[in-house]
Design a protein around this motif. Structure first.
Motif, PDB file in Angstrom:
ATOM      1  N   LEU A 129       2.977  -4.098  -6.553  1.00 43.33           N
ATOM      2  CA  LEU A 129       2.909  -3.197  -7.364  1.00 43.33           C
ATOM      3  C   LEU A 129       1.752  -2.970  -8.422  1.00 43.33           C
ATOM      4  O   LEU A 129       1.020  -1.846  -8.675  1.00 43.33           O
ATOM      5  CB  LEU A 129       4.004  -3.154  -9.146  1.00 43.33           C
ATOM      6  N   SER A 167      -1.994  -3.498  -7.127  1.00 43.18           N
ATOM      7  CA  SER A 167      -2.216  -2.622  -5.663  1.00 43.18           C
ATOM      8  C   SER A 167      -2.180  -1.030  -5.523  1.00 43.18           C
ATOM      9  O   SER A 167      -3.308  -1.046  -5.426  1.00 43.18           O
ATOM     10  CB  SER A 167      -2.226  -3.632  -4.405  1.00 43.18           C
ATOM     11  N   LEU A 168      -0.892  -0.989  -5.488  1.00 41.03           N
ATOM     12  CA  LEU A 168      -0.741   0.382  -5.910  1.00 41.03           C
ATOM     13  C   LEU A 168      -1.394   1.166  -6.746  1.00 41.03           C
ATOM     14  O   LEU A 168      -1.556   2.415  -6.905  1.00 41.03           O
ATOM     15  CB  LEU A 168       1.078   0.713  -5.959  1.00 41.03           C
ATOM     16  N   THR A 190      -1.546  -7.504   1.140  1.00 38.44           N
ATOM     17  CA  THR A 190      -1.970  -6.859   0.611  1.00 38.44           C
ATOM     18  C   THR A 190      -3.379  -7.806  -0.561  1.00 38.44           C
ATOM     19  O   THR A 190      -3.326  -8.005  -0.403  1.00 38.44           O
ATOM     20  CB  THR A 190      -1.386  -7.095  -0.327  1.00 38.44           C
TER      21      THR A 190
END
Length: 302
Positions: free
Chosen positions: A110, A112-113, A147
């Motif tokens: 989350l 990274s998003l 990621t």
């Protein structure tokens, strides 16, 4: 979009100001009440004092939040039924409207998003003891292999199979560097007994590696910055060895297996070290949060 990024975090990311992601499992499941909320607020304040913006991550009513206000932190700390969510659980939790605290894998995803590159936690998950029998490996490792996030941690919990975890990190192509140390830390301990191939000496050096990752391209894997707990704050190594051996024996004697092993061992360590393992845990987390804030500042040029 399902993801809810707080205005403070969004503004900081857009302006390229330093942001540090924080997991919420320690708040909901790692500490007793009311200590858990006190620590959550303390860690956020530590990030702020270092000149960065804290982004504690959790799911509330089916919405993933990156950056919580105080009322939301209180919910995570005090609400009954807060689940523990890995990244595989996120679609199920969103679809069902569940609330949950995020583990390392869910927090990293989350973050990274949301465009947050630096994440501070206590210790990584890893390969469990007797892996050849149980096939039990933390989902953290597979997620971090794909990621692009920098994770500041105190190594992996000493209840795990540390050499197997290091081998698995290598196999997955996840970069690992000790911070001002050529030894891999053991969460409660400054030294797990195993070396690392690389050591970095400053937040600026870490940021240089992050830039090199981006320049090289290739797999979107993580960078692990293994930051040892200070020796004066670690769990006494002899006490650790004795109590861990007793805990493992108790596991075998009482036929505790599978997912029940880790919480049992961690609870055993807390109870049979008179809370010293918890004190070492918190010392490690505090140090990781301070370092992560420095790395985030170096990364953004703040």
């Amino acid at each position: 979009m399902v993801l809810v990024v707080s205005e403070e975090v969004r503004d900081a990311v857009d302006a390229r100001r330093p942001v540090v992601a924080l997991e919420s499992t320690i708040i909901a499941h790692g500490l007793p009440r009311p200590r858990n909320l006190q620590v959550a607020l303390e860690l956020e304040e530590t990030v702020r004092r270092a000149g960065a913006v804290p982004a504690t991550i959790a799911l509330l009513d089916g919405r993933p939040h990156v950056g919580l206000d105080e009322e939301q932190l209180e919910r995570v700390a005090n609400e009954e039924g807060i689940r523990k969510l890995g990244h595989r659980d996120l679609p199920l939790a969103v679809a069902s409207g569940a609330s949950g605290a995020t583990t390392v894998s869910a927090t990293a995803l989350l973050a990274s998003l949301a465009g947050v590159r630096v994440f501070a936690t206590g210790g990584l998950g890893g390969v469990h003891r007797e892996w050849t029998v149980t096939q039990d490996e933390s989902a953290d490792l597979g997620l971090l292999a794909r990621t692009r996030v920098t994770v500041v941690c105190a190594g992996v919990k000493s209840i795990l199979d540390v050499p197997a975890t290091l081998q698995r990190l290598e196999t997955l192509g996840i970069a690992v560097a000790g911070y001002r140390s050529e030894r891999f830390p053991g969460f409660y301990l400054s030294d797990s007994g195993h070396p690392v191939d690389w050591s970095l000496g400053s937040p600026e050096e870490v940021a240089d590696v992050m830039r090199a990752q981006d320049a090289l391209g290739g797999p979107e894997s993580a960078l692990i910055v293994a930051n040892p707990v200070p020796e004066q704050e670690q769990l006494d190594p002899e006490l650790h060895a004795r109590v861990l051996a007793e805990a493992l024996h108790a596991c075998e004697e009482w036929e505790i297996t599978g997912q029940a092993v880790t919480p049992f061992l961690l609870d055993y360590l807390v109870r049979h070290t008179d809370g010293a393992s918890l004190a070492a845990n918190l010392a490690a987390v505090r140090g990781n949060v301070r370092l992560a804030a420095g790395i985030a500042a170096a990364w953004t040029g703040a």
